[in-house]
Design a protein around this motif. Structure first.
Motif, PDB file in Angstrom:
ATOM      1  N   LYS A   1       0.814  -1.218   0.000  1.00 30.82           N
ATOM      2  CA  LYS A   1       0.000   0.000   0.000  1.00 30.82           C
ATOM      3  C   LYS A   1       0.848   1.270   0.000  1.00 30.82           C
ATOM      4  O   LYS A   1       0.536   2.233  -0.705  1.00 30.82           O
ATOM      5  CB  LYS A   1      -0.986  -0.010   1.186  1.00 30.82           C
ATOM      6  N   SER A   2       1.956   1.266   0.791  1.00 27.85           N
ATOM      7  CA  SER A   2       2.813   2.453   0.811  1.00 27.85           C
ATOM      8  C   SER A   2       3.524   2.626  -0.523  1.00 27.85           C
ATOM      9  O   SER A   2       3.683   3.744  -1.019  1.00 27.85           O
ATOM     10  CB  SER A   2       3.853   2.344   1.924  1.00 27.85           C
ATOM     11  N   THR A   3       3.944   1.494  -1.119  1.00 36.46           N
ATOM     12  CA  THR A   3       4.614   1.569  -2.414  1.00 36.46           C
ATOM     13  C   THR A   3       3.667   2.178  -3.444  1.00 36.46           C
ATOM     14  O   THR A   3       4.063   3.027  -4.250  1.00 36.46           O
ATOM     15  CB  THR A   3       5.046   0.162  -2.846  1.00 36.46           C
ATOM     16  N   LEU A   4       2.423   1.766  -3.396  1.00 37.47           N
ATOM     17  CA  LEU A   4       1.422   2.304  -4.325  1.00 37.47           C
ATOM     18  C   LEU A   4       1.315   3.822  -4.157  1.00 37.47           C
ATOM     19  O   LEU A   4       1.342   4.586  -5.123  1.00 37.47           O
ATOM     20  CB  LEU A   4       0.064   1.632  -4.057  1.00 37.47           C
ATOM     21  N   LEU A   5       1.241   4.253  -2.892  1.00 41.20           N
ATOM     22  CA  LEU A   5       1.114   5.683  -2.598  1.00 41.20           C
ATOM     23  C   LEU A   5       2.341   6.443  -3.115  1.00 41.20           C
ATOM     24  O   LEU A   5       2.209   7.500  -3.735  1.00 41.20           O
ATOM     25  CB  LEU A   5       0.987   5.882  -1.085  1.00 41.20           C
TER      26      LEU A   5
ATOM     27  N   TYR B   1       2.338  15.905   1.038  1.00 40.67           N
ATOM     28  CA  TYR B   1       2.820  14.594   1.490  1.00 40.67           C
ATOM     29  C   TYR B   1       2.959  14.610   3.004  1.00 40.67           C
ATOM     30  O   TYR B   1       3.684  15.430   3.560  1.00 40.67           O
ATOM     31  CB  TYR B   1       4.176  14.313   0.815  1.00 40.67           C
ATOM     32  N   VAL B   2       2.218  13.704   3.657  1.00 42.33           N
ATOM     33  CA  VAL B   2       2.272  13.626   5.121  1.00 42.33           C
ATOM     34  C   VAL B   2       2.675  12.207   5.489  1.00 42.33           C
ATOM     35  O   VAL B   2       2.119  11.250   4.948  1.00 42.33           O
ATOM     36  CB  VAL B   2       0.888  13.942   5.748  1.00 42.33           C
ATOM     37  N   ILE B   3       3.689  12.083   6.404  1.00 46.28           N
ATOM     38  CA  ILE B   3       4.121  10.733   6.778  1.00 46.28           C
ATOM     39  C   ILE B   3       3.978  10.518   8.281  1.00 46.28           C
ATOM     40  O   ILE B   3       3.740  11.456   9.037  1.00 46.28           O
ATOM     41  CB  ILE B   3       5.578  10.466   6.341  1.00 46.28           C
ATOM     42  N   GLN B   4       4.154   9.259   8.657  1.00 48.85           N
ATOM     43  CA  GLN B   4       3.832   8.847  10.030  1.00 48.85           C
ATOM     44  C   GLN B   4       4.567   9.646  11.088  1.00 48.85           C
ATOM     45  O   GLN B   4       3.953  10.185  11.996  1.00 48.85           O
ATOM     46  CB  GLN B   4       4.157   7.358  10.199  1.00 48.85           C
ATOM     47  N   ASP B   5       5.921   9.753  10.961  1.00 52.91           N
ATOM     48  CA  ASP B   5       6.656  10.458  12.012  1.00 52.91           C
ATOM     49  C   ASP B   5       6.808  11.932  11.670  1.00 52.91           C
ATOM     50  O   ASP B   5       7.773  12.573  12.049  1.00 52.91           O
ATOM     51  CB  ASP B   5       8.029   9.804  12.212  1.00 52.91           C
ATOM     52  N   HIS B   6       5.865  12.436  10.966  1.00 53.53           N
ATOM     53  CA  HIS B   6       5.734  13.824  10.508  1.00 53.53           C
ATOM     54  C   HIS B   6       6.940  14.345   9.730  1.00 53.53           C
ATOM     55  O   HIS B   6       6.809  15.201   8.880  1.00 53.53           O
ATOM     56  CB  HIS B   6       5.335  14.782  11.635  1.00 53.53           C
TER      57      HIS B   6
ATOM     58  N   LEU C   1      -3.407  15.271  -1.813  1.00 52.65           N
ATOM     59  CA  LEU C   1      -2.690  15.104  -0.556  1.00 52.65           C
ATOM     60  C   LEU C   1      -2.462  13.613  -0.338  1.00 52.65           C
ATOM     61  O   LEU C   1      -3.413  12.833  -0.309  1.00 52.65           O
ATOM     62  CB  LEU C   1      -3.524  15.695   0.589  1.00 52.65           C
ATOM     63  N   LEU C   2      -1.189  13.230  -0.196  1.00 51.31           N
ATOM     64  CA  LEU C   2      -0.858  11.830   0.086  1.00 51.31           C
ATOM     65  C   LEU C   2      -0.536  11.714   1.566  1.00 51.31           C
ATOM     66  O   LEU C   2       0.253  12.489   2.093  1.00 51.31           O
ATOM     67  CB  LEU C   2       0.356  11.393  -0.734  1.00 51.31           C
ATOM     68  N   MET C   3      -1.176  10.747   2.223  1.00 53.75           N
ATOM     69  CA  MET C   3      -0.940  10.591   3.661  1.00 53.75           C
ATOM     70  C   MET C   3      -0.588   9.147   3.952  1.00 53.75           C
ATOM     71  O   MET C   3      -1.374   8.247   3.681  1.00 53.75           O
ATOM     72  CB  MET C   3      -2.181  11.010   4.448  1.00 53.75           C
ATOM     73  N   ASP C   4       0.617   8.933   4.510  1.00 52.73           N
ATOM     74  CA  ASP C   4       1.076   7.575   4.807  1.00 52.73           C
ATOM     75  C   ASP C   4       1.039   7.378   6.318  1.00 52.73           C
ATOM     76  O   ASP C   4       1.905   7.882   7.028  1.00 52.73           O
ATOM     77  CB  ASP C   4       2.500   7.397   4.254  1.00 52.73           C
ATOM     78  N   GLU C   5       0.030   6.668   6.802  1.00 54.49           N
ATOM     79  CA  GLU C   5      -0.152   6.458   8.240  1.00 54.49           C
ATOM     80  C   GLU C   5      -0.040   7.781   9.010  1.00 54.49           C
ATOM     81  O   GLU C   5       0.769   7.880   9.939  1.00 54.49           O
ATOM     82  CB  GLU C   5       0.871   5.455   8.794  1.00 54.49           C
ATOM     83  N   PRO C   6      -0.809   8.782   8.648  1.00 60.54           N
ATOM     84  CA  PRO C   6      -0.572  10.116   9.215  1.00 60.54           C
ATOM     85  C   PRO C   6      -0.858  10.190  10.713  1.00 60.54           C
ATOM     86  O   PRO C   6      -0.345  11.097  11.370  1.00 60.54           O
ATOM     87  CB  PRO C   6      -1.538  11.012   8.444  1.00 60.54           C
ATOM     88  N   PHE C   7      -1.654   9.254  11.226  1.00 57.86           N
ATOM     89  CA  PHE C   7      -2.008   9.351  12.652  1.00 57.86           C
ATOM     90  C   PHE C   7      -1.315   8.260  13.462  1.00 57.86           C
ATOM     91  O   PHE C   7      -1.594   8.080  14.634  1.00 57.86           O
ATOM     92  CB  PHE C   7      -3.530   9.234  12.831  1.00 57.86           C
ATOM     93  N   GLY C   8      -0.402   7.545  12.806  1.00 62.91           N
ATOM     94  CA  GLY C   8       0.199   6.364  13.424  1.00 62.91           C
ATOM     95  C   GLY C   8       0.953   6.658  14.705  1.00 62.91           C
ATOM     96  O   GLY C   8       1.030   5.827  15.598  1.00 62.91           O
TER      97      GLY C   8
ATOM     98  N   MET D   1      -5.355  10.690  -0.725  1.00 57.21           N
ATOM     99  CA  MET D   1      -5.086   9.254  -0.738  1.00 57.21           C
ATOM    100  C   MET D   1      -4.380   8.945   0.578  1.00 57.21           C
ATOM    101  O   MET D   1      -3.327   9.500   0.875  1.00 57.21           O
ATOM    102  CB  MET D   1      -4.178   8.887  -1.912  1.00 57.21           C
ATOM    103  N   LEU D   2      -5.015   8.077   1.386  1.00 64.70           N
ATOM    104  CA  LEU D   2      -4.533   7.835   2.738  1.00 64.70           C
ATOM    105  C   LEU D   2      -4.239   6.357   2.924  1.00 64.70           C
ATOM    106  O   LEU D   2      -5.078   5.512   2.613  1.00 64.70           O
ATOM    107  CB  LEU D   2      -5.607   8.307   3.727  1.00 64.70           C
ATOM    108  N   VAL D   3      -3.041   6.060   3.389  1.00 69.00           N
ATOM    109  CA  VAL D   3      -2.664   4.670   3.616  1.00 69.00           C
ATOM    110  C   VAL D   3      -2.736   4.387   5.108  1.00 69.00           C
ATOM    111  O   VAL D   3      -2.262   5.188   5.919  1.00 69.00           O
ATOM    112  CB  VAL D   3      -1.227   4.421   3.094  1.00 69.00           C
ATOM    113  N   THR D   4      -3.391   3.287   5.467  1.00 67.62           N
ATOM    114  CA  THR D   4      -3.488   2.923   6.888  1.00 67.62           C
ATOM    115  C   THR D   4      -3.592   1.417   7.036  1.00 67.62           C
ATOM    116  O   THR D   4      -3.972   0.718   6.094  1.00 67.62           O
ATOM    117  CB  THR D   4      -4.712   3.599   7.542  1.00 67.62           C
TER     118      THR D   4
END
Lengths: 311, 378, 301
Positions: free
Chosen positions: A40-44, A79-84, A157-164, A190-193
Motif C-alpha cells: 500500500k505504501s509503495t502504491l502511494l 505529502y504527510v508521513i507517520q513520524d511527521h 494530498l498523500l498521507m502515509d499512516e498520518p495518525f500512526g 489518498m490515505l494509507v493505513t
C-alpha cells in the motif's frame, strides 16, 4: 483525480505492487488498507514518484506523472508521513513555508499563507510558529506536518499512516479535524493505513490491498455489507461488523415522528452512538435532533437493530 | 551540594602552610621550598592569610552561585598575582641565573580555586553566547596579567624573556600547523564523507584505512613521510618552490592532515546517515532537489556531529603539533624537546602551557559554537 | 575563501624559502647542537656567507636524512656516529680518535659526497666523572688512575642508569679494561636515570654518591664540581663533534673549511662543558653563548 493504469513494482523479481488499476475521484478521500508488506505504501509513493513503477503509469488529472520532472511534480502534491518528518533545525513556521519557498513565492505571501494554515489547524502562529519541532507535542507536530503538506495549495494530498504516531484520544480528534478540513478544501486525499476503523471513519472509498493486489475497492458500507474476500472480512473483524456498519450511518436517518423522554441525541450522532446511549441510559426510544438542534423525531431500538444488518 | 564545596575549602586552607614558592640556584638545580612567610615577608604574609580567611568565610556564607564564582575567580587572579609578587621578592637578592617557581601550596590553592570556579559555572549553566563572552574575558584577563609584567620574575616567564622572539615565531608555526592542516582536512574530509555515504560498498574499506593511519604513532608517521615528500620535492618541478620538503613543515602538516581525516570523514558519514529517515523522506516528498536536500537538510542536520569531529581534531592537532618539532616543523614542541634535552622543566612548561591553554580555549569555543546551532537543544 | 588564504600562505612560504641559494645551517635538537650550530652560523655570516637558520631540527636520523636529501647543507655531527651510519659499530677502529675521524671522512666522501671538516678535540662519549674534591686529593685524572684507586680501597659510590651498569660496552668493559670491580654497595642504580639525575646525585652526595655516569661535555658538569676521567685506554668509541657539509656546497664556498677549523680546534672538553652549561644551567640563549665565545676568542673579525 489520480488514476493508476496497470501499475506494477517489482523488487528482485517479487511484485510488491502487482498490476493495479484504480481511479481516485477528485475531492474524495480514498483509504488504502492492508497489512504491512501489502504494497500500500509503495502504491502511494508511486504517485509522487518516490517510487518509479516497473510497469504501467500513474496519471494525475490526465497527465502522465512520468512526463513531469519529479521535483516539480512533488511540489504540487502534499505529502504527510507517520513520524511527521519535520526538519528539526527549522521552526514550525519555516517548516510550513518549505514548499512555497521552493516555488519562489514572495515573502509576504508565504508569511500570510503560513499564518492562515496555522489558524486553520488551530495552531497559534505567534506561539507555535517560532518553536522548533522538539518543542512541540505529538499532536502539534502532526498538525504542523499537515499544514506543511497543504502550504502550496496542492490538489492532491498523500498521507502515509498520518495518525500512526498519535495516542488514541488525540488520534480520534485528528481524524475528525482532517475530515472537516478536506470537506472545506475539497482536496483529493489518498490515505494509507493498516487500521480498518480509520479507513471506515475517513474513507469515501476504501481499497483493500493484499500481496500487491486490490482485493476490493468500494465505499465503506459496501465493504462491510459484502466483503469480497475472506481477507477483507478478516480485516473487518467478525464481531465488530454490525457496530462498524451502524457507525457509518447518521441516526437522524431513522427518525420517525413522535416524542421520547430524556436527553436529545445530537444531529450528527451515528446509529452506533444512538445504540450506545440506549444501552447506557436504559431507554429504548431516543429523541433525535434535527439540523436546527430541536427534537425532530424519535429513533427506536427495533429500527436500530434492523439498520445494523445490511440488505 | 555544600559538602562538595566544603571538601575543597579544607585543602585550600591547608595550602597556606605548604611551600608557596620553590627557589632554585639555577634553572636545573634542585629546588628549595619557601613557605608563605619566607616568600612574601611577614607583613604581606599576614595580609595574604587574612585575605584567604576572608575568602573561605565568604564561600561558606554565600549561596548564590554567581557570587561564589566571582569570589573564586577573584581568588584565582589574586593567587597568581601574589605568586608573581613573591617571585619578584625572592629573585630580588639572588644571582641572575637563579629561578623562582610556584610551590605545592600554590598549585593546590590554584587547583581549589579553579575547581570552585568550574563547580559554580556548571551550576550557573551559562548559555553559549555567555560562555564565549566568559572565554574572551578570561583571555583578556590573562593577557593583561601577563602583559603587566607582574609575573615577570616567575621561572617560566624568565624562559620566555630569553626567547620571546622565538616564542611567537614558534607559536605562529604551531597555529598554522594545527589549524591549517585541520582546514585542509575539512575541505577534503567533508566532501569525502558525503561521497562515502553514497558509496556504502567502499565505505568500510576507506574508513578502515583511515583508522590504520590513526594508529600509526605520530613520530613514526612523521618519519615515514620524510622519504616520499623528499622525493616529491626533488623530482616534481615546482614542489620545492611550494615549500614541500621532506623535513620541516610539510611532513608534519601532511601527518596532521592524515590524522584529522578519520574523525572528520567518519563523523560526516555518521552525521549524514544519522539524519532520520522520516526527515529525508519528507524532504524528497516535498520536492527538494538532491542538492537542495544536501545543503538545506542533510548537512545542517549532520553539522553538530561534524563540528564535534572538528573539535576533536583541533584539540588533537594542537597537542600533536608539538611532536612536529622533532622533524623541524617548529611549533611549541621546540621548547618542550629542547627543555627535555636540557632537563629544564621551565622550558618544557614554556612549550606545554600555551599548548594546553590553546587546546582548552579551542575546545571551549567549539563547544559553544556547537550549542549555538539552531534546534541543537535536543 | 579558506582556499585562497591557504594558497597565499603556501606561496608566501615558498617565496621566503627559495629566494637565495643560502647555506642552510642545521643542528640536532639537543643543547650542544644548538651551541655548535649557532657558532657555525655566526662564523659563516661574519664571513659574508648568507645562511638560512634551520637549527635544532630534530634527532640524529632526521638531521642526517635532511643532509643526504640536500635539504640542509651543514650541521655538527659526532665521529662515533659514523659507525652506525655505515653499520660498522663492531669495528674497534671507532675507539681511536684519529682513525675514527679519518674513516668517517673517507666513508662519507665516497658514499654520499659529504665532507667532514676539522673536529673538536672534545670527546662527548659515555664516561665516569668523580667529584673534584675526591679526585684531586687522590690524584685521579684518568680511568687507569681510577681503577687503581678503587682496587686500592678508594671509597667510591657511582650513580648510573641500569643500562650503563648492565650493557656490555659500558661499565663492564670499563671494569675489564681498567681492572676494577664495583660491588652492589658501590653502585646507585637509577632505573631509567639520565645523566641529569646521576650528575645531580653525585653533586649533592645523594645517598653518598661521589661519582656519576656522564656524557663528556654535559653542561651540568661544570656547575657540579665533577671531573670527567679520561678514557686513556680508549674503551669507548670516540664522539668528537665536527662540522659535516655537503661537498657541493663546500665547492661553492671553499673558505668554510678554513673558517671553521680554528673554531672547532678551540673546543676542548672543558670549554664545551662550560658553553653547554651556560645554556642548560643558566638559561642563556645558545646564540648569545656562541657569540660570546667567538668574540672572546677573537674568532670573528
Amino acid at each position: 483525480m489520480i488514476r493508476f493504469e496497470s501499475v506494477s513494482k517489482v523488487y528482485d523479481g517479487i511484485a510488491v505492487v502487482d498490476d493495479v488499476s484504480l481511479t481516485l475521484e477528485r475531492g474524495t478521500i480514498t483509504a488504502v488498507v492492508g497489512t504491512s508488506g501489502s504494497g500500500k505504501s509503495t502504491l502511494l509513493r508511486m504517485v509522487n514518484r518516490l517510487v518509479e513503477p516497473t510497469a504501467g503509469r500513474v496519471l494525475l488529472d490526465g497527465t502522465d506523472t512520468a512526463s513531469v520532472p519529479a521535483a516539480d511534480l512533488r511540489r504540487r502534491i502534499g505529502y504527510v508521513i507517520q513520524d511527521h518528518g519535520l526538519f528539526p533545525h527549522w521552526t514550525a513556521a519555516r517548516n510550513i513555508a518549505t514548499v512555497p519557498g521552493l516555488l519562489g513565492w514572495p515573502r509576504a505571501a508565504i508569511d500570510a499563507r503560513v499564518r492562515e494554515l496555522m489558524l486553520m489547524l488551530q495552531l497559534d502562529p505567534d506561539v507555535i510558529g517560532p518553536r522548533f519541532p522538539h518543542e512541540l507535542s505529538g499532536g502539534q507536530a502532526q498538525r504542523v506536518g499537515v499544514a506543511r503538506a497543504l502550504a502550496a495549495r496542492p490538489e492532491v494530498l498523500l498521507m502515509d499512516e498520518p495518525f500512526g504516531a498519535l495516542d488514541p484520544v488525540i488520534r480520534q480528534q485528528a481524524q475528525t479535524d482532517l475530515r472537516k478540513l478536506q470537506q472545506q478544501l475539497g482536496t483529493t486525499v489518498m490515505l494509507v493505513t493498516h487500521d480498518m476503523a480509520e479507513a471506515i471513519r475517513l474513507g469515501d472509498r476504501i481499497a483493500v490491498m493484499r500481496a500487491g493486489r486490490i482485493d476490493q475497492f468500494a465505499p465503506p458500507a459496501e465493504i462491510i455489507a459484502a466483503p469480497a474476500t475472506g481477507f477483507v472480512a478478516d480485516l473487518l473483524g467478525e464481531g465488530d461488523r454490525a457496530f462498524r456498519y451502524l457507525s457509518l450511518q447518521p441516526a437522524a436517518r431513522l427518525a420517525r415522528p413522535g416524542a421520547a423522554d430524556g436527553p436529545v441525541l445530537p444531529a450528527d450522532a451515528t446509529m452506533a452512538d444512538a445504540l450506545a446511549e440506549m444501552i447506557w441510559s436504559g431507554r429504548d426510544r431516543l429523541p433525535v435532533a434535527g439540523p436546527d438542534g430541536h427534537p425532530a423525531g424519535v429513533c427506536t431500538r427495533d429500527d436500530l437493530i434492523r439498520a445494523g444488518r445490511p440488505g | 551540594m555544600r559538602d562538595r564545596m566544603a571538601i575543597l575549602l579544607l585543602p585550600l586552607a591547608a595550602s597556606a602552610v605548604l611551600p608557596l614558592a620553590v627557589f632554585r640556584a639555577n634553572r636545573i638545580a634542585a629546588g628549595q621550598p619557601h613557605g608563605l612567610v619566607d616568600t612574601l615577608g611577614p607583613g604581606a604574609a599576614g595580609l595574604a592569610l587574612g585575605a584567604l580567611a576572608l575568602v573561605i568565610g565568604a564561600l561558606l556564607a554565600l549561596h548564590r552561585p554567581v557570587l561564589r564564582v566571582a569570589v573564586a575567580a577573584g581568588l584565582l587572579v589574586g593567587l597568581i598575582l601574589l605568586m608573581g609578587w613573591g617571585a619578584a621578592r625572592l629573585a630580588a637578592d639572588a644571582p641572575p641565573q637563579a629561578r623562582v617557581g610556584p610551590g605545592t601550596g600554590f598549585w593546590i590553592a590554584l587547583a581549589c580555586a579553579g575547581l570552585l570556579v568550574i563547580d559554580g559555572m556548571t551550576r550557573l549553566r551559562p548559555g553559549p553566547a555567555l560562555r564565549l563572552a566568559l572565554v574572551a574575558l578570561a583571555v583578556g584577563a590573562g593577557w593583561l596579567i601577563l602583559g603587566s609584567g607582574a609575573l615577570a620574575q616567575l621561572s617560566v616567564l624568565q624562559e620566555y624573556q630569553n626567547r620571546s622572539g622565538a616564542f611567537w615565531r614558534e607559536g605562529a608555526k604551531h597555529l598554522w600547523l594545527a589549524f591549517g592542516s585541520f582546514g585542509v582536512a575539512m575541505l577534503a574530509g567533508v566532501p569525502a564523507g558525503i561521497l562515502l555515504t553514497r558509496l556504502p560498498r567502499i565505505r568500510p574499506a576507506v574508513l578502515n584505512l583511515l583508522t590504520m593511519v590513526q594508529t600509526i604513532p605520530s613520530i613514526a608517521l612523521f618519519g615515514m613521510l620524510i622519504v616520499p615528500l623528499g622525493w616529491v620535492a626533488a623530482n616534481l618541478p615546482g614542489a620545492a618552490a611550494l615549500g614541500i620538503r621532506g623535513i620541516g613543515m610539510a611532513p608534519a602538516f601532511v601527518a596532521l592532515f592524515l590524522y584529522s581525516l578519520l574523525p572528520i570523514v567518519a563523523n560526516t558519514v555518521a552525521g549524514l546517515t544519522g539524519v532520520p529517515r522520516s526527515v529525508t523522506e519528507a524532504a524528497d516528498g516535498m520536492g527538494l532537489t538532491a542538492r537542495q536536500r544536501m545543503l538545506r537538510v542533510d548537512i545542517p542536520l549532520a553539522l553538530p556531529v561534524i563540528l564535534t569531529a572538528a573539535r576533536i581534531v583541533l584539540v588533537q592537532n594542537i597537542g600533536m603539533a608539538t611532536v612536529g618539532a622533532l622533524i623541524g616543523a617548529g611549533g611549541f614542541g621546540t621548547f618542550v624537546f629542547q627543555g627535555v634535552g636540557q632537563t629544564a622543566t621551565d622550558l618544557i612548561l614554556l612549550g606545554a602551557l600555551p599548548t594546553v591553554a590553546l587546546a582548552f580555549l579551542t575546545s571551549a569555543v567549539m563547544d559553544a559554537l556547537i550549542a549555538m546551532l539552531p534546534g541543537a537543544a535536543r | 575563501m579558506i582556499r585562497s588564504v591557504l594558497l597565499s600562505a603556501v606561496t608566501a612560504a615558498a617565496l621566503a624559502t627559495s629566494a637565495h641559494a643560502q647555506v642552510v645551517v642545521s643542528s640536532k635538537i639537543d643543547t650542544e647542537g644548538g651551541v655548535l650550530g649557532e657558532m657555525i652560523r655566526a662564523v659563516l655570516e661574519n664571513a659574508g656567507i648568507e645562511t638560512e637558520n634551520r637549527l635544532q631540527l630534530g634527532g640524529t636520523p632526521v638531521v642526517r636524512q635532511a643532509l643526504l636529501a640536500g635539504e640542509i647543507d651543514i650541521y655538527p655531527e659526532y665521529t662515533g656516529n659514523a659507525a652506525f651510519f655505515f653499520n660498522r659499530a663492531e669495528d674497534p677502529l671507532w675507539k681511536d680518535a684519529g682513525a675514527a675521524y679519518a674513516e668517517a671522512k673517507k666513508l662519507d666522501q665516497e658514499e654520499n659526497d659529504v665532507v667532514w671538516l676539522t673536529p673538536a678535540p672534545a670527546n662527548n662519549t659515555w664516561g665516569i666523572a668523580l667529584r673534584t674534591d675526591v679526585a684531586e686529593p687522590a690524584g685521579v685524572r684518568t680511568l687507569s688512575d681510577f681503577g687503581k684507586w678503587v682496587s686500592d680501597g678508594g671509597e667510591v659510590k657511582l650513580a648510573a642508569s641500569s643500562e650503563f651498569v648492565n650493557s656490555a660496552p659500558a661499565l663492564p668493559s670499563f671494569q675489564a679494561a681498567y681492572g676494577f670491580t664495583l660491588g652492589a654497595d658501590q653502585l646507585i642504580v637509577l632505573s631509567g636515570g639520565d645523566t641529569a639525575a646521576t650528575i645531580q646525585a653525585a653533586a649533592n652526595g645523594t645517598s653518598g654518591a661521589n661519582a656519576a655516569m656522564v656524557y663528556g661535555t654535559d653542561g651540568q658538569i661544570a656547575f657540579s664540581d665533577l671531573t670527567v676521567l679520561e678514557d686513556d685506554k680508549q674503551v669507548q668509541p670516540v664522539y668528537q663533534p665536527a662540522p659535516v657539509v655537503r661537498a657541493e656546497v663546500l665547492a661553492e664556498h671553499p673558505e668554510i673549511e678554513g673558517l671553521l677549523q680554528p673554531v672547532f680546534e678551540k673546543l676542548t672538553l672543558e670549554t664545551l662543558q662550560d658553553l653547554n652549561g651556560k645554556v642548560q644551567v643558566e638559561g642563556i640563549p645558545a646564540a648569545d653563548v656562541a657569540q660570546e665565545f667567538l668574540t672572546a676568542n677573537d674568532l670573528l673579525n
